[in-house]
Design a protein around this motif. Structure first.
Motif, PDB file in Angstrom:
ATOM      1  N   GLY A   1      29.768 -29.656  25.844  1.00  7.49           N
ATOM      2  CA  GLY A   1      30.682 -30.497  25.091  1.00  7.49           C
ATOM      3  C   GLY A   1      31.697 -31.237  25.936  1.00  7.49           C
ATOM      4  O   GLY A   1      32.645 -31.826  25.394  1.00  7.49           O
ATOM      5  N   TYR A   2      31.519 -31.241  27.262  1.00  7.94           N
ATOM      6  CA  TYR A   2      32.427 -31.957  28.150  1.00  7.94           C
ATOM      7  C   TYR A   2      31.912 -33.375  28.398  1.00  7.94           C
ATOM      8  O   TYR A   2      30.725 -33.664  28.176  1.00  7.94           O
ATOM      9  N   PRO A   3      32.772 -34.277  28.865  1.00  7.42           N
ATOM     10  CA  PRO A   3      32.298 -35.632  29.176  1.00  7.42           C
ATOM     11  C   PRO A   3      31.183 -35.607  30.222  1.00  7.42           C
ATOM     12  O   PRO A   3      31.233 -34.852  31.193  1.00  7.42           O
ATOM     13  N   ALA A   4      30.156 -36.422  30.010  1.00  7.59           N
ATOM     14  CA  ALA A   4      29.024 -36.508  30.927  1.00  7.59           C
ATOM     15  C   ALA A   4      28.520 -37.946  30.932  1.00  7.59           C
ATOM     16  O   ALA A   4      28.864 -38.746  30.058  1.00  7.59           O
ATOM     17  N   ASN A   5      27.695 -38.273  31.918  1.00 10.69           N
ATOM     18  CA  ASN A   5      27.242 -39.644  32.122  1.00 10.69           C
ATOM     19  C   ASN A   5      25.786 -39.838  31.739  1.00 10.69           C
ATOM     20  O   ASN A   5      24.962 -38.913  31.859  1.00 10.69           O
ATOM     21  N   ASN A   6      25.471 -41.074  31.317  1.00  9.65           N
ATOM     22  CA  ASN A   6      24.078 -41.486  31.265  1.00  9.65           C
ATOM     23  C   ASN A   6      23.538 -41.531  32.694  1.00  9.65           C
ATOM     24  O   ASN A   6      24.270 -41.876  33.626  1.00  9.65           O
ATOM     25  N   LEU A   7      22.255 -41.203  32.869  1.00  9.63           N
ATOM     26  CA  LEU A   7      21.679 -41.130  34.208  1.00  9.63           C
ATOM     27  C   LEU A   7      20.511 -42.090  34.362  1.00  9.63           C
ATOM     28  O   LEU A   7      19.671 -42.218  33.460  1.00  9.63           O
ATOM     29  N   LEU A   8      20.456 -42.749  35.528  1.00  8.25           N
ATOM     30  CA  LEU A   8      19.285 -43.523  35.936  1.00  8.25           C
ATOM     31  C   LEU A   8      18.684 -42.840  37.156  1.00  8.25           C
ATOM     32  O   LEU A   8      19.329 -42.720  38.195  1.00  8.25           O
ATOM     33  N   LEU A   9      17.457 -42.348  37.015  1.00  7.29           N
ATOM     34  CA  LEU A   9      16.750 -41.708  38.119  1.00  7.29           C
ATOM     35  C   LEU A   9      15.855 -42.758  38.752  1.00  7.29           C
ATOM     36  O   LEU A   9      14.849 -43.174  38.168  1.00  7.29           O
ATOM     37  N   TYR A  10      16.267 -43.211  39.932  1.00  6.00           N
ATOM     38  CA  TYR A  10      15.580 -44.314  40.604  1.00  6.00           C
ATOM     39  C   TYR A  10      14.896 -43.813  41.862  1.00  6.00           C
ATOM     40  O   TYR A  10      15.435 -42.950  42.581  1.00  6.00           O
ATOM     41  N   GLY A  11      13.710 -44.334  42.152  1.00  5.87           N
ATOM     42  CA  GLY A  11      13.075 -43.975  43.416  1.00  5.87           C
ATOM     43  C   GLY A  11      11.590 -44.238  43.421  1.00  5.87           C
ATOM     44  O   GLY A  11      11.022 -44.837  42.501  1.00  5.87           O
ATOM     45  N   ASP A  12      10.971 -43.784  44.508  1.00  2.00           N
ATOM     46  CA  ASP A  12       9.549 -44.029  44.720  1.00  2.00           C
ATOM     47  C   ASP A  12       8.708 -43.242  43.711  1.00  2.00           C
ATOM     48  O   ASP A  12       9.123 -42.204  43.193  1.00  2.00           O
ATOM     49  N   ARG A  13       7.506 -43.742  43.480  1.00  2.00           N
ATOM     50  CA  ARG A  13       6.613 -43.091  42.516  1.00  2.00           C
ATOM     51  C   ARG A  13       6.191 -41.723  43.041  1.00  2.00           C
ATOM     52  O   ARG A  13       6.066 -41.499  44.250  1.00  2.00           O
ATOM     53  N   GLY A  14       5.998 -40.806  42.096  1.00  2.75           N
ATOM     54  CA  GLY A  14       5.500 -39.490  42.456  1.00  2.75           C
ATOM     55  C   GLY A  14       6.518 -38.548  43.037  1.00  2.75           C
ATOM     56  O   GLY A  14       6.162 -37.492  43.563  1.00  2.75           O
ATOM     57  N   THR A  15       7.808 -38.875  42.931  1.00  3.97           N
ATOM     58  CA  THR A  15       8.837 -38.031  43.544  1.00  3.97           C
ATOM     59  C   THR A  15       9.438 -37.026  42.554  1.00  3.97           C
ATOM     60  O   THR A  15      10.361 -36.295  42.912  1.00  3.97           O
ATOM     61  N   GLY A  16       8.946 -36.999  41.322  1.00  3.69           N
ATOM     62  CA  GLY A  16       9.368 -35.957  40.387  1.00  3.69           C
ATOM     63  C   GLY A  16      10.502 -36.339  39.461  1.00  3.69           C
ATOM     64  O   GLY A  16      11.148 -35.468  38.888  1.00  3.69           O
ATOM     65  N   LYS A  17      10.738 -37.635  39.275  1.00  2.00           N
ATOM     66  CA  LYS A  17      11.849 -38.063  38.420  1.00  2.00           C
ATOM     67  C   LYS A  17      11.611 -37.652  36.966  1.00  2.00           C
ATOM     68  O   LYS A  17      12.454 -36.995  36.343  1.00  2.00           O
ATOM     69  N   SER A  18      10.462 -38.040  36.418  1.00  2.00           N
ATOM     70  CA  SER A  18      10.164 -37.722  35.015  1.00  2.00           C
ATOM     71  C   SER A  18      10.023 -36.218  34.810  1.00  2.00           C
ATOM     72  O   SER A  18      10.500 -35.672  33.803  1.00  2.00           O
ATOM     73  N   SER A  19       9.376 -35.543  35.746  1.00  2.00           N
ATOM     74  CA  SER A  19       9.181 -34.096  35.611  1.00  2.00           C
ATOM     75  C   SER A  19      10.507 -33.360  35.605  1.00  2.00           C
ATOM     76  O   SER A  19      10.659 -32.333  34.929  1.00  2.00           O
ATOM     77  N   THR A  20      11.488 -33.865  36.347  1.00  2.00           N
ATOM     78  CA  THR A  20      12.802 -33.228  36.372  1.00  2.00           C
ATOM     79  C   THR A  20      13.450 -33.276  34.996  1.00  2.00           C
ATOM     80  O   THR A  20      14.031 -32.283  34.527  1.00  2.00           O
ATOM     81  N   VAL A  21      13.358 -34.419  34.322  1.00  2.00           N
ATOM     82  CA  VAL A  21      13.945 -34.541  32.981  1.00  2.00           C
ATOM     83  C   VAL A  21      13.239 -33.591  32.011  1.00  2.00           C
ATOM     84  O   VAL A  21      13.888 -32.918  31.198  1.00  2.00           O
ATOM     85  N   LYS A  22      11.913 -33.512  32.093  1.00  2.00           N
ATOM     86  CA  LYS A  22      11.169 -32.612  31.212  1.00  2.00           C
ATOM     87  C   LYS A  22      11.524 -31.151  31.487  1.00  2.00           C
ATOM     88  O   LYS A  22      11.575 -30.327  30.561  1.00  2.00           O
ATOM     89  N   ALA A  23      11.757 -30.829  32.758  1.00  2.00           N
ATOM     90  CA  ALA A  23      12.113 -29.446  33.109  1.00  2.00           C
ATOM     91  C   ALA A  23      13.456 -29.051  32.509  1.00  2.00           C
ATOM     92  O   ALA A  23      13.674 -27.876  32.192  1.00  2.00           O
ATOM     93  N   LEU A  24      14.364 -30.005  32.358  1.00  2.00           N
ATOM     94  CA  LEU A  24      15.663 -29.696  31.747  1.00  2.00           C
ATOM     95  C   LEU A  24      15.491 -29.116  30.354  1.00  2.00           C
ATOM     96  O   LEU A  24      16.212 -28.195  29.956  1.00  2.00           O
ATOM     97  N   LEU A  25      14.542 -29.666  29.598  1.00  2.00           N
ATOM     98  CA  LEU A  25      14.316 -29.179  28.242  1.00  2.00           C
ATOM     99  C   LEU A  25      13.847 -27.730  28.252  1.00  2.00           C
ATOM    100  O   LEU A  25      14.309 -26.911  27.450  1.00  2.00           O
TER     101      LEU A  25
END
Length: 443
Positions: A233-257
């Motif tokens: 419930g504390y202030p937090a930011n929207n995130l943009l995960l930028y970088g090369d393909r295959g570096t685990g950006k999408s998988s990291t978001v799914k792992a949070l769930l």
């Protein structure tokens, strides 16, 4: 028993909090079966038809809910109580059991007792009552299949006790887990069904966990810390995960769930071309007790694309403010999310009267979309030593016993032959290696 059956039908018809169940196919056929048992018309064909219709719909709906091969009426009704959205489940999502009005909790206990009586009505008892009044074609009736009265998969209500005794426990469940689709599922995909957008719960989400990753520890630390602040419930930011393909950006978001759904986190994946539905999604999740991450994968825009304007409204807000229980996490392979043309830069010094006068403003607007995210987390392709460290870590996770020099040599050959150095390439190599080693063991 005939009077008991008539009384149960009347009590079912008196449901208020769970009144939508009267429109339910399975419950409707159950009521029809009870009416056939206690009705004046003793038509055996009508009884067999009503009995078989109910049994068929019960098994079919239980299978649709993932209870394969289950013919438990208790399971069906328990699932309905836990995961159907009702006035009491919505109210309990915002209030603890002690804060609920006394009249409502009393009504809830009474209606739960009715549902418990429905679940406890056995197929054998119904057949016995029918044969007591009409023993014609007894062999057909006695051979009809039987359903289970007790819940098999759901052990929410205590066996042998009225369901109403668990009313406080049910209110606590609604308060902690939410109601309806948001209690049943953790991950969702926003889709279009005809002209209308719908939220589809994901039955089998990607099981990836944060502990599965090797490398990029600093990036994931920032993402996790931001997410935990949001959940608390504390202030937090929207995130943009930028970088090369295959570096685990999408998988990291799914792992949070998978890590934090028990703390109330939910994930809604929205395709880029449906961003115009964002306000509709907000209305569905506003004032819910859960925390929602709107996930947009592979974000980029072509020049003049309508969803670009929708994305700006998502990040900056429109007249309808984004609620405090929503953040946006997006991934992209492009540093500048909107494609820019050389002709636009030429317009800065152009003599062409058809070119835009304030071309610099257009360029600046396109470059600034990424800046509207509170934080940009960068995932770059690993160097060779980092790549090999990922390979070795994955091999250890899989329990592969292989010579280190052989492992590193083959990993380098793999990334040169295929997709370059990345965690995804390392995983693909380990998949091949594990299959190769198991094949060698067989020969």
């Amino acid at each position: 028993m005939e009077n008991d059956v008539k009384k149960l039908v009347a009590r079912i018809e008196s449901l208020v909090l769970f009144r939508d169940l009267l429109k339910d196919e399975v419950v409707g056929r159950f009521i029809r079966l009870l009416e056939t048992v206690c009705g004046e018309n003793r038509d055996c064909r009508e009884f067999v038809r009503s009995y078989s219709d109910f049994f068929h719909s019960l098994v079919a709906q239980n299978m649709a809910q993932g209870l394969s091969g289950n013919c438990s009426f208790g399971d069906y009704l328990t699932h309905a109580v836990l995961y159907r959205e009702t006035p009491v489940s919505l109210m309990a999502g915002q209030n603890h059991a002690a804060q609920m009005p006394g009249w409502l909790t009393g009504m809830l206990a009474g209606e739960l007792n009715v549902l418990g009586e429905m679940a406890a009505t056995t197929s054998r008892g119904i057949k016995t009552e029918w044969l007591r009044n009409c023993n014609r074609e007894a062999d057909i009736v006695s051979e009809l299949p039987e359903w289970s009265a007790e819940p098999i998969n759901y052990r929410f209500f205590e066996a042998g006790k009225p369901w109403g005794d668990s009313s406080d426990r049910l209110l606590d469940f609604y308060n902690q887990c939410g109601s309806g689709i948001f209690a049943r599922y953790n991950g969702f995909v926003w889709e279009r069904s005809g002209e209308q957008g719908v939220l589809r719960g994901v039955d089998d989400p990607d099981p990836v966990r944060l502990s599965d990753f090797i490398g990029y520890e600093l990036q994931r630390k920032e993402i996790v810390e931001n997410t935990l602040r949001f959940i608390r419930g504390y202030p937090a930011n929207n995130l943009l995960l930028y970088g090369d393909r295959g570096t685990g950006k999408s998988s990291t978001v799914k792992a949070l769930l998978n890590e934090y759904h028990s703390l109330g986190l939910r994930l809604i994946e929205v395709p880029k071309d449906l961003l115009s539905d964002f306000n509709h999604i907000l209305r569905m999740i506003r004032n819910r007790p859960q925390k929602f991450i709107i996930f947009i994968d592979d974000l980029s825009f072509s020049d003049g694309e309508s969803s670009y304007t929708a994305m700006k409204a998502v990040l900056e807000g429109s007249l309808e403010n984004r609620p405090a229980n929503v953040l946006v996490y997006a991934t992209t392979n492009r540093r500048h999310l909107v494609k820019e043309r050389f002709s636009e830069r030429a317009g800065l010094m152009s003599d062409d009267p058809n070119d835009e006068i304030h071309a610099a403003d257009t360029i600046e607007e396109k470059l600034s979309l990424a800046d509207r995210f509170g934080m940009t987390i960068t995932f770059t392709a690993p160097d060779q030593e980092s790549y090999l460290r990922i390979v070795e870590g994955l091999a250890q996770q899989r329990g592969l016993t292989v010579d280190r020099d052989f492992l590193r040599k083959k990993a380098i050959q793999w990334e040169m032959m295929y997709n370059g150095r990345s965690p995804r390439t390392a995983t693909q190599f380990i998949n091949w290696l594990e299959g190769y080693l198991k094949t060698q063991e067989e020969t």
